[in-house]
Scaffold this active site. Structure first.
Site, PDB file in Angstrom:
ATOM      1  CG  HIS A   1       0.428   6.114  -0.713  1.00  0.00           C
ATOM      2  ND1 HIS A   1      -0.670   6.482  -1.460  1.00  0.00           N
ATOM      3  CD2 HIS A   1      -0.065   5.536   0.411  1.00  0.00           C
ATOM      4  CE1 HIS A   1      -1.776   6.124  -0.818  1.00  0.00           C
ATOM      5  NE2 HIS A   1      -1.429   5.550   0.315  1.00  0.00           N
TER       6      HIS A   1
ATOM      7  CG  HIS B   1      -1.882   1.101   1.308  1.00  0.00           C
ATOM      8  ND1 HIS B   1      -3.238   0.918   1.165  1.00  0.00           N
ATOM      9  CD2 HIS B   1      -1.715   2.432   1.529  1.00  0.00           C
ATOM     10  CE1 HIS B   1      -3.854   2.088   1.281  1.00  0.00           C
ATOM     11  NE2 HIS B   1      -2.951   3.023   1.513  1.00  0.00           N
ATOM     12  CD  GLU B   2       1.423   3.465   3.624  1.00  0.00           C
ATOM     13  OE1 GLU B   2       1.559   4.531   2.995  1.00  0.00           O
ATOM     14  OE2 GLU B   2       0.400   3.198   4.287  1.00  0.00           O
TER      15      GLU B   2
END
Length: 242
Positions: free
Chosen positions: A125, A121-122
């Protein structure tokens, strides 16, 4: 932001109360770094480091994203770009765009599958930060777009994860999950109303949901992610030979 969750402490329209861009959730960001010897004495930190290493060595979501970032000129160094820290109880990880670091919440990540999801997920980003001019702090639509992509592509909304959350749905459930988790992430790191968060997500949803880079597909399972990683490597080799 990975729920539990997180994104960069990115941006949005503030309310009357000054927005700290989510940094209140990551108190260790403001502390002086501890020595390796001191950090190594804490079980949480040790466990976090071991699980992170396992993710980076074996998880196809993470491996593909790291390869894609390197191809885009943003090489990821484990010691530089990942930091295991204590966080607020409601988050599992975050991307700090000011330092280009992924924060992993060592007190909240308790098993390997959770670590895999948070790192993926990160990294999405981080990939968005690398490839685009993302205005994390002032443009809530930019934040919304990256949260949509992270929820869509990291495995957050796989059928098995949703069943584990006791959430069941049929047609369109994946999209519903992505929308809900993107809104939750924005509300966790921005002092904005739910109406503002929902409006930002809805306005960019179709475009950002269909932006599948660097996977080229929605990886609904680890097997899908392995295929996407293999295709990415083959595509990279083909491009290099042109």
């Amino acid at each position: 932001m990975e729920d539990g969750k997180s994104t960069s402490p990115p941006g949005a329209d503030g309310g009357e109360e000054e927005d700290d861009f989510g940094y209140r959730l990551f108190p260790d960001r403001k502390k002086e770094p501890q020595s390796f010897l001191v950090r190594s004495l804490f079980t949480f930190h040790n466990r976090c480091q071991v699980m992170l290493r396992m993710t980076l060595e074996t998880n196809p979501y993470a491996q593909l994203l790291i390869a894609a970032m390197k191809q885009s000129g943003c090489t990821v160094f484990n010691d530089r770009h990942f930091s295991c820290e204590n966080c607020d109880g409601c988050v599992s990880g975050g991307f700090d765009s000011a330092t280009s670091q992924i924060v992993l919440c060592q007190n909240n990540i308790r098993h390997q599958s959770h670590m895999n999801r948070v790192v993926a997920h990160e990294l999405i980003h981080a990939f968005d930060h690398c490839r685009a001019h993302v205005d994390w702090f002032k443009n809530v639509k930019h934040l919304a777009c990256s949260e949509i992509r992270a929820a869509n592509l990291s495995g957050d909304c796989t059928l098995m994860n949703e069943i584990a959350r006791f959430k069941f749905g049929l047609k369109g459930h994946h999209q519903t999950c992505v929308r809900d988790r993107a809104i939750r992430s924005i509300l966790a790191v921005r002092k904005v109303s739910r109406e503002t968060a929902e409006k930002a997500v809805d306005e960019v949803f179709d475009t950002c949901f269909n932006d599948l880079e660097p996977f080229g597909r929605i990886p609904h399972s680890k097997t899908d992610a392995k295929r996407a990683y293999k295709d990415f490597l083959n595509r990279d080799r083909y491009t290099a030979n042109l």
